[in-house]
Design a protein around this motif. Structure first.
Motif, PDB file in Angstrom:
ATOM      1  N   ARG A  26       0.837  -1.201   0.000  1.00  0.00           N
ATOM      2  CA  ARG A  26       0.000   0.000   0.000  1.00  0.00           C
ATOM      3  C   ARG A  26       0.871   1.249   0.000  1.00  0.00           C
ATOM      4  O   ARG A  26       2.087   1.197   0.167  1.00  0.00           O
ATOM      5  CB  ARG A  26      -0.902   0.001   1.238  1.00  0.00           C
ATOM      6  N   SER A 217      -0.702   9.720  -5.676  1.00  0.00           N
ATOM      7  CA  SER A 217      -1.707   9.831  -6.724  1.00  0.00           C
ATOM      8  C   SER A 217      -2.541   8.570  -6.902  1.00  0.00           C
ATOM      9  O   SER A 217      -3.572   8.606  -7.569  1.00  0.00           O
ATOM     10  CB  SER A 217      -1.020  10.163  -8.050  1.00  0.00           C
ATOM     11  N   GLY A 218      -2.102   7.437  -6.354  1.00  0.00           N
ATOM     12  CA  GLY A 218      -2.746   6.163  -6.616  1.00  0.00           C
ATOM     13  C   GLY A 218      -2.123   5.439  -7.792  1.00  0.00           C
ATOM     14  O   GLY A 218      -2.368   4.246  -7.994  1.00  0.00           O
ATOM     15  N   TYR A 244      -2.987   1.785 -11.574  1.00  0.00           N
ATOM     16  CA  TYR A 244      -3.696   2.686 -10.668  1.00  0.00           C
ATOM     17  C   TYR A 244      -4.439   1.835  -9.648  1.00  0.00           C
ATOM     18  O   TYR A 244      -5.141   0.883 -10.010  1.00  0.00           O
ATOM     19  CB  TYR A 244      -4.685   3.570 -11.429  1.00  0.00           C
ATOM     20  N   GLN A 245      -4.267   2.165  -8.352  1.00  0.00           N
ATOM     21  CA  GLN A 245      -4.877   1.417  -7.258  1.00  0.00           C
ATOM     22  C   GLN A 245      -5.746   2.359  -6.418  1.00  0.00           C
ATOM     23  O   GLN A 245      -5.314   3.439  -6.029  1.00  0.00           O
ATOM     24  CB  GLN A 245      -3.801   0.785  -6.370  1.00  0.00           C
ATOM     25  N   SER A 246      -6.984   1.915  -6.158  1.00  0.00           N
ATOM     26  CA  SER A 246      -7.886   2.674  -5.289  1.00  0.00           C
ATOM     27  C   SER A 246      -8.540   1.688  -4.335  1.00  0.00           C
ATOM     28  O   SER A 246      -9.427   0.925  -4.727  1.00  0.00           O
ATOM     29  CB  SER A 246      -8.942   3.419  -6.105  1.00  0.00           C
ATOM     30  N   GLY A 247      -8.066   1.667  -3.080  1.00  0.00           N
ATOM     31  CA  GLY A 247      -8.611   0.725  -2.117  1.00  0.00           C
ATOM     32  C   GLY A 247      -8.261  -0.707  -2.479  1.00  0.00           C
ATOM     33  O   GLY A 247      -7.107  -1.045  -2.721  1.00  0.00           O
ATOM     34  N   GLY A 250      -7.755  -2.312  -8.507  1.00  0.00           N
ATOM     35  CA  GLY A 250      -6.828  -1.551  -9.317  1.00  0.00           C
ATOM     36  C   GLY A 250      -6.799  -2.059 -10.748  1.00  0.00           C
ATOM     37  O   GLY A 250      -7.379  -3.090 -11.081  1.00  0.00           O
TER      38      GLY A 250
END
Length: 284
Positions: A26, A217-218, A244-247, A250
């Motif tokens: 993370r 930025s993710g 790109y990873q969000s929570g 991704g």
């Protein structure tokens, strides 16, 4: 010795994990305790291989076949893959299994080395038609350990093995027949026929993998590199991309390349697989 050169383009939607994504790290470092990851993705590899078939015992010797497919995806038969990554603190276990079956048209025999006759190059003008089917199984199993981690990303080392199983069959139609040492009464190679072979290739591998986060930025850069040997003189694999990873979810786009270098007595003299991949990864 002439070698069989062939290039294929393939689209295979697969379920694979960890080895391609590295999303367990993370922005604030690794999660403590247990974590898991799955990542279905599409990979469109081209294959460049040099193959040598052993001829049946009644003939003896070997044959080289050249097969080209301008549109491999149109002759694609079947593909599947499944993999998993399990992480506990800094320790990981990852596996990846992929199977692809496809046809390559425009095949032709380039040469034959018949016992008692010797080497016979065959020009393209006497190759009437031909087709090749290739079945490939790829399995990787490795354990890893995180050397460094932080808000910038992570670096893992890994060690394990990779198995490559290749089964190839070529149907040919030659306008010439090569006769054995006893003339018409001896073994012959030509006309309409089929040659086939199988290789089971096991190699130990050692490598590094991880990701580099781009600020907060993710976005991140996944990377992977391994190298090994065993049944192969040398094998190596690498890939990199942008993600790109969000929570817990991704997506990433990148390029994957794999290479094998074998001995001259093998069905697979050497082979490379390379192409773009698109993955959607889920962590929990």
């Amino acid at each position: 010795m002439k070698r069989n050169h062939w290039r294929l383009g393939a689209a295979a939607t697969v379920l694979a994990v960890g080895i391609g994504t590295g999303a367990a790290a993370r922005d604030t470092g690794l999660r403590p305790g247990w974590s898991f990851e799955v990542a279905p993705y599409a990979w469109l590899p081209s294959v460049d291989a040099n193959l040598r078939y052993s001829l049946p015992p009644g003939i003896g010797g070997s044959a080289d076949v050249k097969a080209d497919a301008a549109d491999y995806s149109a002759q694609f038969n079947f593909a599947m893959a499944v993999g998993a990554t399990v992480r506990y603190d800094r320790f990981t276990l990852l596996t990846d299994i992929m199977y692809v079956s496809a046809d390559a048209g425009a095949s032709r025999v380039e040469g034959a080395d018949i016992i008692g006759v010797g080497r016979n190059p065959i020009s393209s003008s006497v190759n009437v038609s031909g087709s090749t089917n290739l079945k490939t199984t790829l399995w990787t199993l490795a354990a890893g350990y995180t050397l460094a981690t932080g808000s910038w990303g992570n670096v893992d080392v890994l060690a394990g093995f990779r198995y490559l199983g290749v089964e190839a069959t070529t149907d040919y139609n030659l306008a010439v027949t090569l006769l054995g040492p006893r003339g018409n009464a001896g073994p012959s190679f030509g006309g309409v026929g089929r040659v086939s072979g199988r290789d089971d290739i096991w190699n130990g591998i050692f490598g590094v993998r991880g990701r580099i986060n781009i600020a907060q930025s993710g976005f991140f850069v996944p990377y992977y590199l391994d190298i090994g040997a065993g049944d192969s003189n040398l094998t190596w694999q690498t890939f990199a991309g942008i993600g790109y990873q969000s929570g817990w979810a991704g997506v990433q786009l990148g390029w994957r390349y794999m290479s094998y270098d074998q001995g001259r007595s093998s069905l697979v003299q050497d082979m490379t697989m390379s192409g773009a991949y698109l993955a959607v990864n889920f962590s929990f």
